[in-house]
Design an enzyme around this catalytic site. Structure first.
Site, short mmCIF file in Angstrom:
data_model
loop_
_atom_site.label_atom_id
_atom_site.label_comp_id
_atom_site.label_asym_id
_atom_site.label_seq_id
_atom_site.Cartn_x
_atom_site.Cartn_y
_atom_site.Cartn_z
N GLU A 143 0.58 4.32 0.60
CA GLU A 143 0.27 5.17 1.98
C GLU A 143 1.08 4.56 3.14
O GLU A 143 1.85 5.10 3.97
CB GLU A 143 -1.04 5.77 2.18
CG GLU A 143 -1.76 6.24 0.87
CD GLU A 143 -2.34 5.58 -0.05
OE1 GLU A 143 -2.90 5.97 -1.09
OE2 GLU A 143 -2.08 4.47 0.35
N GLY A 164 0.82 -1.19 0.19
CA GLY A 164 0.01 0.05 0.21
C GLY A 164 0.96 1.21 -0.04
O GLY A 164 1.84 1.23 0.86
N ASP A 213 7.76 -4.31 -1.20
CA ASP A 213 7.30 -3.03 -1.33
C ASP A 213 7.82 -2.16 -0.27
O ASP A 213 8.07 -0.79 -0.45
CB ASP A 213 6.02 -2.85 -1.41
CG ASP A 213 5.30 -3.54 -2.65
OD1 ASP A 213 5.69 -4.73 -3.04
OD2 ASP A 213 4.30 -3.02 -3.04
N ASN A 252 3.24 2.10 3.11
CA ASN A 252 4.80 2.05 2.86
C ASN A 252 5.34 3.56 3.38
O ASN A 252 6.31 3.36 4.08
CB ASN A 252 4.96 2.05 1.46
CG ASN A 252 4.59 0.49 0.88
OD1 ASN A 252 4.45 -0.17 1.45
ND2 ASN A 252 4.73 0.53 -0.49
N ASP A 259 7.61 5.36 -2.86
CA ASP A 259 7.09 5.70 -1.77
C ASP A 259 8.36 5.79 -0.74
O ASP A 259 8.14 6.73 0.47
CB ASP A 259 6.62 4.44 -1.09
CG ASP A 259 5.34 4.11 -2.05
OD1 ASP A 259 4.55 5.00 -2.62
OD2 ASP A 259 5.00 2.76 -2.18
#
Length: 328
Positions: free
Chosen positions: A50, A48, A306, A52, A270
């Site tokens: 946000e 995700g 991620d 992250n 991110d």
């Protein structure tokens, strides 16, 4: 469906410096070199944009809060526990019974990464403006939003718009990464909403490729001219081997940090956002905040996953200072 408010998160009495929200999903990846179709074993994680960024900020020593809706199912409970375990405040996140947590399956075949989303009618797509906690947003120094959340549903679009309105009402700075996802909506659909948010933001963090789609031009000078009209400080990622800081009539180039070995490019943007925002919180000049963002991004691509490669502040400082790693 029912909503269960999660009273969990950071230390009591500490307000997050940065608040962000959006969809975090379960993530499955084949464990070997085979693609999804031929792999029998998968590794479970979560993803995700946000969350992250929130995890990146927490690892860099800042108080970050993330909220969103997850299904009250195994993937949702797992994801919430993992984000909380990284030191992120999740006290405004909700587990929603009767609807699923979104799922993303990712593979790398012959060096090419492919992503498959299963997020239609997910818990996150049901977020509405009335689910926002005004006091929670008002207590932050900065609200970070992306263009992924508004692509999920009309109610999510309204929620992002209202969150930005609340931030502006209370003098909270707004940081906006358009994070254009063409698998969720077309450039034509996204353009008016994302450009509208850019006009509201204090910090606009697009990629050059995104700007070319949003502004419908390949000419770099035209892109910069459009950015100069914004009140935001614009940070343009992906410009060859440098990031551009556009602030009024001034354009500053900040070189990338060279990665020793690129393992996985997912999450680099991110990581950049987390580093840049950490620089803002530490009151660094904008170019120095971008330099920190560039560093974090280069560290993220050297690890798989991620968010797993997001460094601590000590690790980032060691990399910045070229400190030699002592194995034993």
């Amino acid at each position: 469906m029912t909503y269960d408010h999660q009273e969990t998160g950071g230390p009591a009495g500490e307000t997050p410096e940065v608040v962000t929200f959006g969809e975090s999903m379960g993530l499955m990846m084949p464990t070997g070199a085979k693609g999804i179709e031929y792999s029998a074993a998968f590794e479970k994680s979560f993803a995700g944009a946000e969350s992250n960024v929130a995890i990146g900020l927490a690892r860099l020593g800042h108080r970050a809060g993330w909220f969103g809706h997850l299904g009250d199912d195994p993937l949702g409970r797992y994801t919430l526990k993992q984000i909380r375990g990284e030191g992120v405040d999740v006290s405004r996140a909700r587990l929603v019974a009767g609807v699923p947590t979104g799922l993303i399956i990712r593979e790398v075949v012959s060096g090419k990464s492919s992503v498959y989303y299963y997020r239609r009618h997910s818990a996150a797509s049901l977020m509405r403006p009335e689910h926002l906690d005004e006091a929670y947003i008002a207590g932050a120094k900065l609200l970070h939003v992306t263009g992924i959340t508004p692509a999920l549903s009309e109610t999510c679009r309204e929620t992002v718009r209202e969150a930005v309105r609340l931030a502006r009402k209370h003098g909270v700075k707004v940081c906006f990464d358009p994070n254009l996802r063409l698998k969720l909506w077309s450039a034509a659909e996204a353009r008016p909403f994302l450009l509208g948010l850019a006009e509201e933001a204090d910090y606009f963090l697009p990629g050059l490729d995104e700007l070319q789609l949003l502004y419908e031009t390949d000419r770099f000078d035209d892109v910069i001219d459009r950015l100069r009209r914004l009140k935001a400080v614009s940070i343009v990622k992906g410009g060859g081997d440098r990031t551009y800081v556009v602030e009024g009539e001034t354009v500053t180039e900040v070189p990338y940090f060279k990665a020793e070995k690129v393992v996985d490019t997912v999450g680099a943007g991110d990581g950049f956002c987390a580093g840049f925002i950490a620089g803002l919180l530490r009151r660094l000049p904008h170019a120095e905040a971008v330099r920190l963002g560039n560093l974090i991004g280069s560290m993220v691509v050297q690890a798989a996953g991620d968010w797993e490669g997001l460094p601590t502040w000590e690790q980032a400082q060691a990399a910045m200072n070229n400190e030699r790693h002592v194995e034993r």
